[in-house]
Each structure stands twice: as C-alpha cells, then as structure tokens.
Scaffold this active site. Sequence first.
Site, PDB file in Angstrom:
ATOM      1  CG  ASP A  33      39.457  43.743  49.809  1.00 47.16           C
ATOM      2  OD1 ASP A  33      39.129  44.139  50.941  1.00 47.16           O
ATOM      3  OD2 ASP A  33      39.504  44.477  48.803  1.00 47.16           O
ATOM      4  NE  ARG A 114      40.409  42.049  37.464  1.00 47.61           N
ATOM      5  CZ  ARG A 114      41.630  42.420  37.854  1.00 47.61           C
ATOM      6  NH1 ARG A 114      42.692  41.915  37.260  1.00 47.61           N
ATOM      7  NH2 ARG A 114      41.789  43.283  38.833  1.00 47.61           N
ATOM      8  CG  ASP A 143      38.595  44.805  37.445  1.00 48.22           C
ATOM      9  OD1 ASP A 143      38.795  44.886  36.227  1.00 48.22           O
ATOM     10  OD2 ASP A 143      39.330  45.307  38.303  1.00 48.22           O
ATOM     11  CB  SER A 195      42.770  50.382  45.142  1.00 45.20           C
ATOM     12  OG  SER A 195      42.347  49.452  44.196  1.00 45.20           O
TER      13      SER A 195
HETATM   14  N1  ARG Z   1      39.954  51.467  35.529  1.00 46.28           N
HETATM   15  C1  ARG Z   1      40.664  50.373  34.961  1.00 46.28           C
HETATM   16  C2  ARG Z   1      39.681  49.395  34.357  1.00 46.28           C
HETATM   17  O1  ARG Z   1      38.538  49.468  34.602  1.00 46.28           O
HETATM   18  C3  ARG Z   1      41.578  49.710  35.958  1.00 46.28           C
HETATM   19  C4  ARG Z   1      40.900  48.922  37.030  1.00 46.28           C
HETATM   20  C5  ARG Z   1      41.861  48.424  38.033  1.00 46.28           C
HETATM   21  N2  ARG Z   1      41.268  47.373  38.827  1.00 46.28           N
HETATM   22  C6  ARG Z   1      41.454  47.226  40.145  1.00 46.28           C
HETATM   23  N3  ARG Z   1      40.829  46.241  40.713  1.00 46.28           N
HETATM   24  N4  ARG Z   1      42.167  48.048  40.867  1.00 46.28           N
HETATM   25  O2  ARG Z   1      40.067  48.542  33.608  1.00 46.28           O
END
Ligand code: ARG
Length: 425
Positions: A33, A114, A143, A195
């Site tokens: 990506d 993040r 995110d 992912s």
């Molecule tokens: N569901 C978790 C959260 O919202 C993990 C997210 C993982 N992020 C990713 N871009 N794969 O914090």
Amino acid sequence: MTEMLQPHEPAASYLARPDEVRRVCLLYSGGLDTSVMLKWIQDQYDAEVVALTIDLGQPGEDYDVVRGKALQLGAVDARVVDAREEFCRDFVVPAIKANAVYGLGYPLFTALGRPLIAKIAVDVARETGCDTIAHGCTGKGNDQVRIDGTVATLAPELKVIAPVRDWKMGRDEEIAYAREHGIPVKGGTEAAPYSIDDNLWGRSSEGKWIEELGHAPEDDVFQLVTRPEEAPDEAEVVTIGFEEGVPVAFNGERLGIVELLERAAEAGIRHGVGIVDHIEDRIVGLKVRDIYEVPAASILLTAHAELERLVGTIHQNRFKRSLEEQWAYLVYAGLWWEPLREDLDAFMESVNRRVTGTIGVKLFKGSARVVTRESPHAVYDAQLATFSESGGLFSQQASPGFIELWTLQSRLAWRLHNAPGPGAE
Ligand code: ARG
C-alpha cells in the site's frame, strides 16, 4: 482514480486540497500500500515525498531495505526513526500503570503506537518543510482516527491525505499499478496475506478467514507466539521486579525498559503465552475480529495488576477499575491528546507510587499465572491472615456484630418485600 483529484472542498478542514500539496511526509512501512502511495503521490499531485519509517520494535524488520526501497521509488528523503525507547517510556509504561486493556483482552499496542507515529510525522514534516502528511490507513479502521486526530491536534497548519481511503484500487489494481511503475511486489499475485500490525507490545492479524466468525484460528496466523500445543512440557517461572509501577527487573536482572519488554516477550513466545481471539467494537461502528499475539503484555500486565492489588486497599482497588476502563477507552478511541487522559494519568501515578515489589509468573503452554508475590507495601499481615488466630488488629469475637450491622439494610428490605401482606398473592 483521477476524478478525486479535481480540486474540491475536502470533507474535513484538516484534509489537503489536491492543489495545495507540494511536499508530503509519507508514513512508509515498505509494504504494498505505502509503496504504491509513494509513487502515486508523486504522479498524481506532482509533489515531493519524504518517506518516514518508525521503529517501534516490530520484529524482523530490515530498515535499511525499507529505506533503500523508498529512495529507489523516488523519495527525496527517507528517514528511519528509532522510537522504541520513547514508545516504551511514554506510552507503554502509562498503559501498564493503567492496567490498560480494551474489550476482553486487547492491550492496545496499535492504539498506543499511532499517536506517537503521528507525532513523529509532525516533527519530521516541520523539519523537512512538508505541507502534508500521508498515511496508508483505510476508511474503515480506528487508525485513521488516531493519526488524523493527532495531526489535526498537534499541527493545525499541516494537512492530511490518506490515498487508500480515497482511491478505488483493490489489491489486484494495486499490484498492476506496482508492476507498471517498477515497484517490487513481494510474493506475487496470490490471495491477500493477513493484514498485520505489530510493535514491542504486541501484534495483530486481520483479514482472510479471521473475518468468518465460525472459523477457528488456523495455525499459520501465529507468526510470533509458539502454538501452546507445541510449547515446552516444562513450565518456567519468571519474576518481574517493579518500582513505582515501572517494570525494572526481569529474573532479578535490572534492565532498561525496551530490553525488559523484549525479554518478557521472548519468554512468552516460548511458552505460547498471549494469544487473544477478539471481537472488537471499533469506534467507527463496526465489529471486527482480530487475532492478537501479546506475549509481553500478557506477562507484564498480569504481574503489574497483581502487585497493585496487593498494595492497594479494597476501596482503592475497586475504584481504580472504573478509571482504567476510561483510560483504555480514550486511548482506543484515538483521543490520546484529550486532557482527561492526563487527569487520569495523574491518578494512575499516585496509585503507582506504592507499586514496588516482585511478582513471579509461571508460564506453561499458553498460560501465565501468578505464583509468588512480594512487596514492602503489601497491605497484608501474614499473622492476621491465618485462619484460626485472634489477636492484634483482628478480633474474631467482633465479627458477628459486624455481620449484624453489615446486613441490616438488606435484611430489612428482604422482610419488607417478602412479608405476606393482605394483598399478597
Ligand atoms: N483492532 C486494533 C485497533 O483498532 C488493531 C488494528 C491494527 N491495525 C492495522 N492497521 N492492521 O487498535
């Protein structure tokens, strides 16, 4: 793909209008990506790209390779920032002090990472004269909220673009675009992989069969933790020493926080500790299933919570739970910079002043169970705790009187509600 680039009023004030994008700081992982984005931004916006990769301790990453790839794809600058220390100190340690878990077992590693990633992007963008920050988040996750929210809060002068949220490319189109533009694609065109997101505090997998709720985990998802079935037949006891809530020693050896987290993770990984199969209420409304592997967090949060409960009174322990819930929710929900979080942290700090001592945790085939406890601040008196003795601060003769008063209101209410009255059936 191109229609979105007609200048239009962006859907939010912090988003960039295409005509104001000149130099972009791209949060670059090296994956498909963000590699497609690196080229696409140069082409579509006629803009320069500064690639930024942040090391939060994701295992097995080769940052020289990532950096080289960015430069090869035309980045005018490619930076790798080692933020492991800051991540542990300013994000993971506060989470430990808050016993932070969202839902039924998510220790928030992504949610904690993040805001730091976005903060560093703000610093680098300012330093390198970028007007815009770009990231690879989709429009369906948490995110984007955490990153956009951080940029909009810390740097109102900077704008954001999130091409994956806007473009209409699926995986096949991205691969075609990559091929066309000389972007190396790992693994060819087979079905999309899991992912993944990871850092020192844990790892998540999404996608593939994980989206089918009735599908039990397939073994190949566990790339970090040993499957409990294959873990050693011998249990291992590890000890964690804490000072004022901060883990400072592992098996009696004083370690810096980054190394301590790594050592705890290694032990957990060996014994299959920290697998969480989790359905989560995202802030954007969806329920999504994640497979988490959180070996370090499983051990350290278990040990910390145990020690804290030992040094706190029943009232302190009960009250703190509700604030922990608030803390975890704010952080999950992308509101790291919300002042309520700092207010809550002040409380967590105050409680953690007493959280000093050592906890032994037994690791065995997927479980992490506390087996020993020791603290100079334990609100515990071995003599009082023995079954038969009276004496000192405890009088067994006083107990019946206590019971009489403690249950008084309940008994009165019971009598009232259960009295056979004239109108009773
Ligand atoms: N569901 C978790 C959260 O919202 C993990 C997210 C993982 N992020 C990713 N871009 N794969 O914090």
